[in-house]
Scaffold this motif. Structure first.
Motif, PDB file in Angstrom:
ATOM      1  N   ILE A 149     -14.097 -16.816 -11.360  1.00 42.97           N
ATOM      2  CA  ILE A 149     -13.487 -15.862 -11.387  1.00 42.97           C
ATOM      3  C   ILE A 149     -13.430 -14.887 -12.411  1.00 42.97           C
ATOM      4  N   ILE A 150     -13.975 -13.642 -12.327  1.00 47.12           N
ATOM      5  CA  ILE A 150     -13.976 -12.674 -13.196  1.00 47.12           C
ATOM      6  C   ILE A 150     -13.213 -11.581 -12.784  1.00 47.12           C
ATOM      7  N   VAL A 151     -11.829 -11.341 -13.718  1.00 48.06           N
ATOM      8  CA  VAL A 151     -10.782 -10.130 -12.940  1.00 48.06           C
ATOM      9  C   VAL A 151     -10.564  -9.035 -14.144  1.00 48.06           C
ATOM     10  N   LYS A 152     -10.657  -8.131 -13.394  1.00 50.23           N
ATOM     11  CA  LYS A 152     -10.377  -7.054 -14.174  1.00 50.23           C
ATOM     12  C   LYS A 152      -9.096  -6.280 -13.537  1.00 50.23           C
ATOM     13  N   GLN A 153      -8.257  -5.431 -14.326  1.00 55.06           N
ATOM     14  CA  GLN A 153      -6.906  -4.963 -13.758  1.00 55.06           C
ATOM     15  C   GLN A 153      -6.891  -3.485 -14.052  1.00 55.06           C
ATOM     16  N   GLU A 154      -6.102  -2.777 -12.990  1.00 56.29           N
ATOM     17  CA  GLU A 154      -6.122  -1.543 -13.487  1.00 56.29           C
ATOM     18  C   GLU A 154      -4.731  -0.984 -12.457  1.00 56.29           C
ATOM     19  N   ASP A 155      -4.243   0.190 -12.693  1.00 52.33           N
ATOM     20  CA  ASP A 155      -3.099   0.807 -11.909  1.00 52.33           C
ATOM     21  C   ASP A 155      -3.879   1.529 -10.684  1.00 52.33           C
ATOM     22  N   PHE A 156      -3.037   1.467  -9.601  1.00 50.29           N
ATOM     23  CA  PHE A 156      -3.478   2.090  -8.318  1.00 50.29           C
ATOM     24  C   PHE A 156      -2.412   2.758  -7.666  1.00 50.29           C
ATOM     25  N   GLN A 157      -2.675   3.959  -7.002  1.00 48.79           N
ATOM     26  CA  GLN A 157      -1.750   4.959  -6.343  1.00 48.79           C
ATOM     27  C   GLN A 157      -2.181   5.199  -4.759  1.00 48.79           C
ATOM     28  N   LYS A 212     -21.950 -15.840  -4.268  1.00 47.90           N
ATOM     29  CA  LYS A 212     -21.304 -14.873  -5.314  1.00 47.90           C
ATOM     30  C   LYS A 212     -20.785 -13.882  -4.374  1.00 47.90           C
ATOM     31  N   GLY A 213     -19.342 -13.472  -4.721  1.00 51.75           N
ATOM     32  CA  GLY A 213     -18.772 -12.407  -3.843  1.00 51.75           C
ATOM     33  C   GLY A 213     -18.052 -11.363  -4.864  1.00 51.75           C
ATOM     34  N   TYR A 214     -17.582 -10.250  -4.281  1.00 48.23           N
ATOM     35  CA  TYR A 214     -16.790  -9.262  -5.030  1.00 48.23           C
ATOM     36  C   TYR A 214     -15.579  -9.231  -4.246  1.00 48.23           C
ATOM     37  N   TYR A 215     -14.406  -8.902  -5.083  1.00 48.49           N
ATOM     38  CA  TYR A 215     -13.030  -9.019  -4.370  1.00 48.49           C
ATOM     39  C   TYR A 215     -12.294  -7.726  -4.936  1.00 48.49           C
ATOM     40  N   GLU A 216     -11.268  -7.323  -4.107  1.00 48.58           N
ATOM     41  CA  GLU A 216     -10.315  -6.357  -4.673  1.00 48.58           C
ATOM     42  C   GLU A 216      -8.895  -6.944  -4.075  1.00 48.58           C
ATOM     43  N   ILE A 217      -7.740  -7.011  -4.967  1.00 48.30           N
ATOM     44  CA  ILE A 217      -6.667  -7.155  -4.495  1.00 48.30           C
ATOM     45  C   ILE A 217      -5.622  -6.000  -4.667  1.00 48.30           C
ATOM     46  N   LEU A 218      -4.788  -5.598  -3.899  1.00 44.25           N
ATOM     47  CA  LEU A 218      -3.912  -4.511  -4.064  1.00 44.25           C
ATOM     48  C   LEU A 218      -2.324  -5.247  -3.921  1.00 44.25           C
ATOM     49  N   LEU A 219      -1.576  -4.930  -5.069  1.00 39.80           N
ATOM     50  CA  LEU A 219      -0.153  -5.261  -4.858  1.00 39.80           C
ATOM     51  C   LEU A 219       1.070  -4.394  -5.166  1.00 39.80           C
ATOM     52  N   PHE A 220       1.917  -4.301  -4.357  1.00 44.55           N
ATOM     53  CA  PHE A 220       2.902  -3.249  -4.307  1.00 44.55           C
ATOM     54  C   PHE A 220       4.339  -3.961  -4.155  1.00 44.55           C
ATOM     55  N   LYS A 221       5.182  -3.682  -5.181  1.00 46.20           N
ATOM     56  CA  LYS A 221       6.594  -4.340  -5.211  1.00 46.20           C
ATOM     57  C   LYS A 221       7.476  -3.182  -4.754  1.00 46.20           C
ATOM     58  N   GLN A 222       8.509  -3.882  -3.699  1.00 45.40           N
ATOM     59  CA  GLN A 222       9.733  -3.002  -3.393  1.00 45.40           C
ATOM     60  C   GLN A 222      10.797  -3.987  -3.604  1.00 45.40           C
ATOM     61  N   GLN A 241       0.776  -6.779  -0.249  1.00 41.60           N
ATOM     62  CA  GLN A 241      -0.503  -7.308  -0.808  1.00 41.60           C
ATOM     63  C   GLN A 241      -1.451  -7.078   0.159  1.00 41.60           C
ATOM     64  N   ILE A 242      -2.668  -6.728  -0.209  1.00 45.14           N
ATOM     65  CA  ILE A 242      -3.911  -6.416   0.595  1.00 45.14           C
ATOM     66  C   ILE A 242      -5.049  -7.129  -0.442  1.00 45.14           C
ATOM     67  N   ILE A 243      -5.908  -7.997   0.534  1.00 45.03           N
ATOM     68  CA  ILE A 243      -7.050  -8.467  -0.331  1.00 45.03           C
ATOM     69  C   ILE A 243      -8.501  -8.365   0.422  1.00 45.03           C
ATOM     70  N   ILE A 244      -9.453  -8.030  -0.343  1.00 51.78           N
ATOM     71  CA  ILE A 244     -10.618  -7.721   0.488  1.00 51.78           C
ATOM     72  C   ILE A 244     -11.766  -8.600  -0.257  1.00 51.78           C
ATOM     73  N   PHE A 245     -12.779  -9.366   0.408  1.00 53.97           N
ATOM     74  CA  PHE A 245     -13.695  -9.973  -0.436  1.00 53.97           C
ATOM     75  C   PHE A 245     -14.984  -9.923   0.593  1.00 53.97           C
ATOM     76  N   HIS A 246     -16.086  -9.795   0.018  1.00 53.30           N
ATOM     77  CA  HIS A 246     -17.339 -10.035   0.697  1.00 53.30           C
ATOM     78  C   HIS A 246     -18.469 -10.173  -0.452  1.00 53.30           C
ATOM     79  N   GLU A 247     -19.622 -10.188   0.030  1.00 54.00           N
ATOM     80  CA  GLU A 247     -20.902 -10.778  -0.865  1.00 54.00           C
ATOM     81  C   GLU A 247     -21.117  -9.565  -1.727  1.00 54.00           C
ATOM     82  N   GLU A 248     -21.197 -10.146  -2.970  1.00 50.14           N
ATOM     83  CA  GLU A 248     -21.993  -8.999  -3.758  1.00 50.14           C
ATOM     84  C   GLU A 248     -23.020  -8.317  -3.464  1.00 50.14           C
TER      85      GLU A 248
END
Length: 544
Positions: free
Chosen positions: A464-472, A498-508, A514-521
């Motif tokens: 797993i290769i992960v990158k992180q950034e702010d989301f709005q 081999k696939g590509y993923y995106e995970i969104l996280l929000f705290k209250q 949390q939202i996660i999306i995964f599909h073939e690269e």
């Protein structure tokens, strides 16, 4: 802290009629910009046997209804909570009142509360804002799609195949007739019968009728008596028959010769002088030609040698030969027609492969799972508590959290709801989860992302290769986005993808969305789906 996500398919949210005691009216905001959407929400709690009818409206007061959302249904014990939303907008600034709306509950009207809203102008800073040239007109997307083009192409190709079959059959007919009939008299008799079946007289084509009638007679005379009848004039033909009857010792009465001459001269008048015989005269001329041919055939001396007799086929054998020949010709026509269709299909496919590429042809003819998801009917619905409003290609299915999470994780959770479609080994995977914790704790979204990735590792994710950034979100709610690539092992066939993923996280407050999306690269259709899903995300505030 570990969080596990799942995705499953469910049909579009159903409308369930119910009976309501009261109607609760609310709106997401009372102040908005010109052209922005107000969401008007109507809620009612009814029994399972009641029938509720929400109105279909194009306008509510001075506000335009830009979208009527499907009814969400939540079962609470023996009652149902029905939630109906309307998307409203206004393109003129000012203060407006959303009037009461009549809702029918078991045919009894109930009125909603009226709400005041304000539409403000959009501020434009022409001093600091960079100005751009006006863009060219862009053609709107065709909502009908391209399916009709493929149907039309299939119809054209099949039509060409049918035409080739008909054309080949038409041009084979004369050849078949010549090959099937062993004697001139058989051929002439059959052609006379076929001439009547064409119904040229009934169609008014008298000239064509006489031309074919006399050609049948001349062909017979040329083949049976060996006179150049097709190239002779009427007078020359009659004189040649008289001469041949003497040489061949044919017994012909003057009446037979006169009948033939009369019909030939009648045909000359019809073809060159535009004469129009009466119907009974046409019938008589046809009968005369038939009698002349039969008389000539009977008058021709027949001499058959012993060798020729041995070579003659009996009637059963001859009929068998005819049927085999006809079948052979029919199969040839079918082969030519099918070959033409196959050639056109291959030529068309080759053209599109050269101009559009192989993937375009494969995806549009064979089909592609994510392409069908992208072009299908999407669903916008709310999931979990606090709610996550999201648009997806399919409705997300609720998952049993007790079976989804380990016991040590469930011990920390007060409430958790999971919804999903697909799985990590499918073509496309999307999941939504909302969580509330028992004990007060400060949620670190970066650590929550690490926990989610560890759960994915337990499900088969590797490298797993992960990158992180702010989301709005579009509403300005802050969160983080983790994205990257991974390799997923399929336990069934031991293959990896081999696939590509995106995970969104929000705290209250004491909660996590949390939202996660995964599909073939490299799947371009899946990339478009992911972009559309992420752009649609809206979050509701958690209630204390």
């Amino acid at each position: 802290m570990k969080f596990k996500l799942y995705i499953f398919l469910l049909l579009f949210s159903t409308m369930i009629s119910a009976q309501q005691k009261t109607v609760e009216t609310s709106i997401d905001t009372t102040k908005n910009k010109i052209g922005a959407e107000f969401k008007l929400t109507l809620k009612t709690v009814v029994s399972s046997k009641s029938k509720v009818v929400f109105p279909k409206l194009k306008n509510i007061g001075a506000l335009e209804v830009i979208q009527s959302y499907p009814i969400d249904t939540v079962k609470k014990n023996d009652t149902y909570e029905l939630i109906k939303k309307y998307g409203l907008t206004q393109f003129d600034s000012g203060r407006y009142t959303i009037p009461s709306i009549k809702i029918l509950i078991d045919k009894k009207p109930y009125l909603t509360d009226s709400i005041k809203v304000e539409v403000a102008n959009v501020k434009v800073d022409t001093l600091q804002q960079k100005m751009y040239d006006i863009k060219d007109i862009t053609q709107a997307e065709d909502v009908t799609g391209d399916w009709w083009k493929y149907v039309l192409a299939a119809i054209v190709i099949l039509g060409i195949g049918a035409f080739v079959y008909w054309y080949t059959k038409k041009h084979q007919k004369k050849k078949i007739e010549e090959e099937v009939y062993k004697t001139p008299i058989e051929k002439a008799t059959s052609l006379l019968n076929n001439l009547e079946q064409k119904e040229l007289v009934q169609k008014g084509e008298i000239k064509e009728y006489y031309s074919e009638l006399t050609d049948i007679a001349r062909n017979y005379i040329e083949e049976a008596i060996h006179i150049p009848a097709m190239e002779s004039t009427t007078s020359e033909l009659i004189n040649a028959i008289k001469t041949a009857s003497t040489k061949k010792k044919m017994v012909l009465t003057p009446e037979t010769v006169e009948n033939l001459e009369r019909v030939l001269r009648q045909a000359d008048l019809v073809k060159f002088a535009k004469s129009k015989p009466l119907e009974f005269e046409i019938t008589e001329d046809r009968n005369k030609i038939q009698r002349v041919i039969l008389t000539l055939d009977n008058a021709i001396p027949t001499e058959v040698t012993a060798e020729e007799e041995d070579q003659l086929l009996n009637e059963a054998q001859r009929q068998k030969q005819i049927q085999l020949q006809l079948k052979k010709q029919r199969n040839k026509r079918i082969a030519i027609a099918v070959g033409s269709v196959v050639f056109l299909i291959l030529a068309t496919t080759t053209f599109f492969i050269i101009t559009k590429g192989f993937n375009f042809v494969k995806d549009n003819i064979i089909g592609h799972p994510t392409k069908e998801l992208l072009e299908g009917e999407w669903v916008k619905s709310e999931y979990g508590n606090p709610g996550i409003l999201i648009e997806t290609p399919k409705v997300l299915k609720r998952l049993d959290t007790e079976k989804a999470l380990p016991k040590e994780t469930m011990a920390l959770i007060k409430e958790m709801q999971l919804f999903g479609y697909g799985s990590l080994i499918d073509n496309f995977y999307v999941a939504v989860s909302t969580t509330k914790f028992k004990n007060p704790t400060e949620i670190d979204l970066s650590k929550a992302l690490e926990g989610s990735l560890k759960v994915i590792e337990l499900q088969g994710g590797q490298n797993i290769i992960v990158k992180q950034e702010d989301f709005q979100t579009n509403q300005g709610i802050q969160g983080i986005k983790g994205y990257g690539t991974m390799t997923v092992l399929n336990p069934a066939n031991k293959t990896s993808t081999k696939g590509y993923y995106e995970i969104l996280l929000f705290k209250q407050d004491q909660g996590l969305q949390q939202i996660i999306i995964f599909h073939e690269e490299g799947d371009t259709y899946a990339n478009d789906i992911t972009t559309r899903i992420l752009n649609s995300v809206e979050l509701k505030k958690a209630s204390n």
